[in-house]
Design a protein around this motif. Sequence first.
Motif, PDB file in Angstrom:
ATOM      1  N   GLN A   1      15.554 -20.234   9.805  1.00 60.40           N
ATOM      2  CA  GLN A   1      16.877 -19.652   9.560  1.00 60.40           C
ATOM      3  C   GLN A   1      16.787 -18.201   9.111  1.00 60.40           C
ATOM      4  OE1 GLN A   1      19.593 -21.028  10.375  1.00 60.40           O
ATOM      5  NE2 GLN A   1      18.884 -23.094  10.797  1.00 60.40           N
ATOM      6  N   PHE A   2      15.738 -17.508   9.444  1.00 59.16           N
ATOM      7  CA  PHE A   2      15.497 -16.083   9.135  1.00 59.16           C
ATOM      8  C   PHE A   2      15.379 -15.836   7.630  1.00 59.16           C
ATOM      9  CE2 PHE A   2      19.167 -15.917  12.352  1.00 59.16           C
ATOM     10  CZ  PHE A   2      18.378 -16.464  13.355  1.00 59.16           C
ATOM     11  N   ASN A   3      16.387 -16.319   6.859  1.00 62.09           N
ATOM     12  CA  ASN A   3      16.407 -16.104   5.405  1.00 62.09           C
ATOM     13  C   ASN A   3      16.271 -14.637   5.026  1.00 62.09           C
ATOM     14  OD1 ASN A   3      16.708 -18.782   5.104  1.00 62.09           O
ATOM     15  ND2 ASN A   3      14.621 -19.203   4.457  1.00 62.09           N
ATOM     16  N   LEU A   4      16.920 -13.767   5.767  1.00 57.91           N
ATOM     17  CA  LEU A   4      16.975 -12.371   5.331  1.00 57.91           C
ATOM     18  C   LEU A   4      17.858 -12.286   4.102  1.00 57.91           C
ATOM     19  CD1 LEU A   4      17.294 -10.417   8.678  1.00 57.91           C
ATOM     20  CD2 LEU A   4      15.272 -10.765   7.282  1.00 57.91           C
ATOM     21  N   PHE A   5      17.655 -11.248   3.306  1.00 54.78           N
ATOM     22  CA  PHE A   5      18.478 -11.082   2.105  1.00 54.78           C
ATOM     23  C   PHE A   5      19.766 -10.383   2.504  1.00 54.78           C
ATOM     24  CE2 PHE A   5      13.974 -10.648   0.492  1.00 54.78           C
ATOM     25  CZ  PHE A   5      13.854 -11.999   0.244  1.00 54.78           C
ATOM     26  N   PRO A   6      20.896 -11.082   2.475  1.00 53.57           N
ATOM     27  CA  PRO A   6      22.115 -10.522   3.068  1.00 53.57           C
ATOM     28  C   PRO A   6      22.673  -9.330   2.306  1.00 53.57           C
ATOM     29  CG  PRO A   6      22.580 -12.575   1.936  1.00 53.57           C
ATOM     30  CD  PRO A   6      21.092 -12.421   1.940  1.00 53.57           C
ATOM     31  N   HIS A   7      22.276  -9.175   1.039  1.00 50.20           N
ATOM     32  CA  HIS A   7      22.857  -8.092   0.250  1.00 50.20           C
ATOM     33  C   HIS A   7      22.047  -6.815   0.369  1.00 50.20           C
ATOM     34  CE1 HIS A   7      19.694  -9.821  -2.069  1.00 50.20           C
ATOM     35  NE2 HIS A   7      19.784  -8.901  -3.004  1.00 50.20           N
ATOM     36  N   LEU A   8      20.932  -6.843   1.111  1.00 51.16           N
ATOM     37  CA  LEU A   8      20.101  -5.659   1.237  1.00 51.16           C
ATOM     38  C   LEU A   8      20.125  -5.182   2.685  1.00 51.16           C
ATOM     39  CD1 LEU A   8      16.973  -6.805  -0.810  1.00 51.16           C
ATOM     40  CD2 LEU A   8      18.861  -5.391  -1.589  1.00 51.16           C
ATOM     41  N   SER A   9      20.015  -3.860   2.865  1.00 48.18           N
ATOM     42  CA  SER A   9      19.952  -3.323   4.216  1.00 48.18           C
ATOM     43  C   SER A   9      18.646  -3.784   4.851  1.00 48.18           C
ATOM     44  CB  SER A   9      20.019  -1.802   4.183  1.00 48.18           C
ATOM     45  OG  SER A   9      18.800  -1.286   3.694  1.00 48.18           O
ATOM     46  N   VAL A  10      18.583  -3.659   6.178  1.00 48.29           N
ATOM     47  CA  VAL A  10      17.386  -4.071   6.899  1.00 48.29           C
ATOM     48  C   VAL A  10      16.151  -3.374   6.322  1.00 48.29           C
ATOM     49  CG1 VAL A  10      16.247  -3.774   9.126  1.00 48.29           C
ATOM     50  CG2 VAL A  10      18.560  -4.713   9.015  1.00 48.29           C
ATOM     51  N   LEU A  11      16.294  -2.086   6.073  1.00 48.46           N
ATOM     52  CA  LEU A  11      15.170  -1.322   5.544  1.00 48.46           C
ATOM     53  C   LEU A  11      14.726  -1.859   4.185  1.00 48.46           C
ATOM     54  CD1 LEU A  11      13.539   1.285   6.313  1.00 48.46           C
ATOM     55  CD2 LEU A  11      14.970   2.452   4.647  1.00 48.46           C
ATOM     56  N   ARG A  12      15.696  -2.142   3.320  1.00 48.48           N
ATOM     57  CA  ARG A  12      15.369  -2.639   1.986  1.00 48.48           C
ATOM     58  C   ARG A  12      14.765  -4.036   2.065  1.00 48.48           C
ATOM     59  NH1 ARG A  12      13.919   0.050  -1.049  1.00 48.48           N
ATOM     60  NH2 ARG A  12      14.338  -1.363  -2.759  1.00 48.48           N
ATOM     61  N   ASN A  13      15.246  -4.835   3.008  1.00 51.79           N
ATOM     62  CA  ASN A  13      14.682  -6.164   3.211  1.00 51.79           C
ATOM     63  C   ASN A  13      13.176  -6.063   3.434  1.00 51.79           C
ATOM     64  OD1 ASN A  13      16.001  -8.941   3.621  1.00 51.79           O
ATOM     65  ND2 ASN A  13      17.625  -7.534   4.217  1.00 51.79           N
ATOM     66  N   VAL A  14      12.787  -5.093   4.275  1.00 54.35           N
ATOM     67  CA  VAL A  14      11.378  -4.975   4.634  1.00 54.35           C
ATOM     68  C   VAL A  14      10.591  -4.301   3.514  1.00 54.35           C
ATOM     69  CG1 VAL A  14       9.783  -4.087   6.362  1.00 54.35           C
ATOM     70  CG2 VAL A  14      12.039  -4.882   7.056  1.00 54.35           C
ATOM     71  N   ALA A  15      11.221  -3.334   2.856  1.00 57.29           N
ATOM     72  CA  ALA A  15      10.477  -2.520   1.890  1.00 57.29           C
ATOM     73  C   ALA A  15      10.345  -3.189   0.523  1.00 57.29           C
ATOM     74  CB  ALA A  15      11.151  -1.153   1.738  1.00 57.29           C
ATOM     75  N   LEU A  16      11.169  -4.194   0.263  1.00 54.50           N
ATOM     76  CA  LEU A  16      11.222  -4.767  -1.091  1.00 54.50           C
ATOM     77  C   LEU A  16       9.875  -5.332  -1.537  1.00 54.50           C
ATOM     78  CD1 LEU A  16      13.295  -5.304  -3.375  1.00 54.50           C
ATOM     79  CD2 LEU A  16      13.440  -7.627  -2.528  1.00 54.50           C
ATOM     80  N   GLY A  17       9.253  -6.116  -0.647  1.00 55.03           N
ATOM     81  CA  GLY A  17       7.988  -6.760  -1.005  1.00 55.03           C
ATOM     82  C   GLY A  17       6.915  -5.752  -1.396  1.00 55.03           C
TER      83      GLY A  17
END
Lengths: 315, 397, 396
Positions: free
Chosen positions: A94-110
């Motif tokens: 189900q992808f489980n992307l973080f809906p409150h973060l932009s795509v860039l932030r999703n990737v950069a957070l870790g």
Amino acid sequence: MNATDDGTVIIQCEQVEKWFGDFQALKGITTSVVEGEVVVIFGPSGSGKSTFIRTINRLEEHDAGRIIVDGVELNDDLRNLERVRSEVGMVFQQFNLFPHLSVLRNVALGPQKVRHMSRPKAEALANELLERVGIPEQADKFPSQLSGGQQQRVAIARALAMRPKIMLFDEPTSALDPEMIKEVLDVMRELAQSGMTMLVITHEMGFAREVADRFLFFDEGEIVEEGTPEHFLPTREKSAPSASSRRSSSERVPGDNPLHTGSDSKSGKSVRHRVRLEALRFARRPSRSPSASRAGGCPRAGVRRRSNFGQIRRT
Amino acid sequence: MSVLSQGLQPRSLTPAALWRRRRTRRYLLQAVFLLAVGLVVAYLIAQALDLELDFDFLSGPGGFSISHQWLTDYVATDSRLAAYTTGIVNTIRLVLIGIVLTTVIGVLAGIARLSSNWLLSRLASLYVETIRNTPLLVQITFWYIAVFLELPEIVENRNLFGALYFSNRALALPFVDSDGAFGIWLIFLFVGAVSAWWARARLLRGEEATGRTLHATPVALLLFAVIGAVGFLATGFPLAADVPHTSVTPFGIRTIDGGLQVTPEFAAILVGLVLYTGAFIAEIVRGSIQALPRGQSEAAAAIGLSAYQRMILIILPQALRIMIPPLTNQYLNLTKNSSLAVAIAFPELVFVGTTIINNIGHAVPVFILIFATYLALSLVVSVVMNALNRRVQLVGR
Amino acid sequence: MQSTHIQASRDAGHRLRFWARDNLFSSRPNTTLTVATIATLGLVAYFLVQQDFFDLDFSVVEVNRRLLFVGRYPQSEEWRLWPPLWFAFILGGFSFGLWARLSRRDVLWLGAAIVFILALLAHGENGGLFGGAAAAAALAYGMGRWVRRDHRSRSRAAKLAALGWAVLIPFTVLIIVAFGGVKPALWGGLMLNVMLATIGIAVGLPLGILLALARASSLPALKGVATAIIEITRGGPLIAWLFIARFVLPEFLPDALNTDVIVNALVIVSLFTGAYVAEIVRGGLQSIPPGQIEAAHAVGLGTVNTTVFIVLPQALRAVIPALVSQIISLWKDTTLFSILNFTDALGGAQAAIAQADFIGRQKEVLLFIALAFWSVAFAMSRLSQRLERALGIGVR
């Protein structure tokens, strides 16, 4: 390091057991994966395949047995857990992307929070990875604004951002519309070719045949069969005429394979070509249902039955 | 041929150091937390030991009188427990009447907000938006000192139609008066209701069996009315209209007698609570109705139901299912908000409790009593509403 | 020329008639409703006129505006209130410009409010100071609009605004209390209500989030204690808690902490707000799909990072409407302090009513107080609706 004749072992599982209350999900799984290997896992739903790969980054804690990932044993030690989690990437159905973060932030957070990278550095890395998965222009959008295929590619980029040694894929294309499956599979194929160690649960037979070094068949919490792609899904020289009409279906359908009766491949309807994993189960116990007799009659050439770990008897 | 026998030793095969285990940390964290909480509690208990904590004072005489009584006859020489009980009864009276009235007003306003009639829907939203966003205490104070205490003096003898008297001492509404035979008549009514119910069920079964229209409901109502009327005659007219009237005492003081008399305090707190809670209930009703798919109303219209029938038969029963949990919350709010009556000296339980504290102290036990009472009241409201909820959900599905 | 004019007015008349037919007289029941409503309104209006209800004289508000706005706060120290007010106005204008846009209707309402205050409440020097604050806010709004054009300066400005909001309350309290300032016991009027509500939510919100996290925790000790605190606090009405702050708390606190009843009451109000916030936030936490937490773990985030960066932002966003309702509720509940004999706005109103000059002017004072509370609460509820819509993006 722990070298075998095939290469360096990176995941070792020995007699791994997992219980959910009274239900035993894993009944003593023993296997190992070498570096750079692509292992595709099949099995009917509820067979424990998903539970198995979730134990490898300890989203599920195993109850017995041992799991050693990249030389680190998974146990109650918090430091080991951190180490393994940051070296094993995972992609969810189900992808489980973080809906409150932009795509860039999703990737950069870790990288930012776990690897303690500076924000500009982490975002540069994120942009690079988004480019690699083919969606650099979506960096500032939010997950809900992307298509399913794009979301899943972001999820792959997010996992890659931790520079993992191992990637786990839990049915990454099952929640996607047919026309989006290819774009995700392309990214995964590229990843496999780059030498990434991958454990993939999927129903996409064509893809599996193409990239897999090894198959594991799960049923009722056990690895029931193990094999190489040639043995299981021999490539058909001529492609089915109907398969080329739909791109996505041609990916799914490997053409004629030993698990299907001739009548299926004759009919030209791509859907019928899909390998029904249930058929695998019936192949083992032919008395279960009428369809079992058909599947049971399939040629079983090339199937290696497991005897004990590491030793495979060729038939 | 195990993994290990192949010489593949993991880097960390020894069990994790104790302090790095997850379980250890969980226990440690909880232990530290409990220790901190324990210290605070111990401190509080140590302080509390200096205070008077027993409940013996409740048996002593109250020493103060209570102005509003209903079903109770407390006098100043009675025990403090009796005084407190009077407070509880006053709270219950307020809450019971309040819940009934506020539900009526809230449902009406909620439906009115959705009305296609512009005037009505605007009026309803004006009501909701003003009342909801204004402090309840300001409203209660307003009703008390700017409305009910500003009503004419009793001497002015102001009334509507000679039946509804209003003065700053009391509002008097026409009511009914009953005599001793009233109880017997109630038995008649009960018998009437049971037989009407039975008759209706019989007739309905007959309708289903034969397909003929047997007018089950009208017949049942008629039966009930006849039995009721017979009982009324047989018991010799146990009820009489009790119209309030004024009289002048020999000392020249005018009083209002008879009818249902409501003091300004009770009227103010009741009107305040009912209007305030009603505004919130209106929003709940509106939200629940809007949450239903449009198709429901359209389907009901398609089978020829009138607007009224659609609302009563199709929309409200379904909206009720969504409505009940937030409605329960509002009833609980009303229960707790009834304590604002202390501001206008209406003797509900917090008022009586703080009066006792002002007289003789014992604050801690009194507050324990107050909280226990609210807990009990809230439990009763919740239990009743949960039972209703279960029933509605069962019937609905 | 003239004929088109007539045509236009006839059109307007037509439109009105059509509108009335559609919205008031579309069917027989509808017409009945309209007539009945108008009749009822007429009856009520007649009754109110007969009772001299509309015989209003607001001079009682004007004379007592100090009492209503600042209570018994000493006049010599009034200057301390203006810097925080300016600060808040500028910050509010700037933030609004940064994140939202004023519609024409907003401008109309705000303008009306400012004119109302200038004309009726703030005269002379105060009028200048208030008008200045309003002008500064307008300027700050323009700046906010201007800054948001550029992505980079926007994010920098957002950080600045967040910092501003974070220091607003400490700054305000410092200015008022420090250097021979005014003790909280002397705060009063609407200013007291504002301070109570802001401090209550500033303490109650983080407290409530912590309680909610503890209650949702898998550690039984944390869960148990948090549940007990939340349930006991919510068990009784606020007024009972305020009485506890007055009668019971002083017995328990060490002398060093036992300075002011109002401080005790503030502690209690914050706890009370925290308990209600906790239940709201708990609902938000429960709405987070487990996949989110798994994904965060899979990326390598630990428990703390997962909570701070993944779970809480989503949980809080999901419950913004309920949180704003809670803030509005707290704002209205600050009037309960008048029951403890504090001179808050309602307490000041009661004091004004008691004055011999203004016997019988309860209506005016109370209507004014109601209007003051209503306008703030109503503005907040509208702001929250807008916030909800603005945040719609990024939400699944």
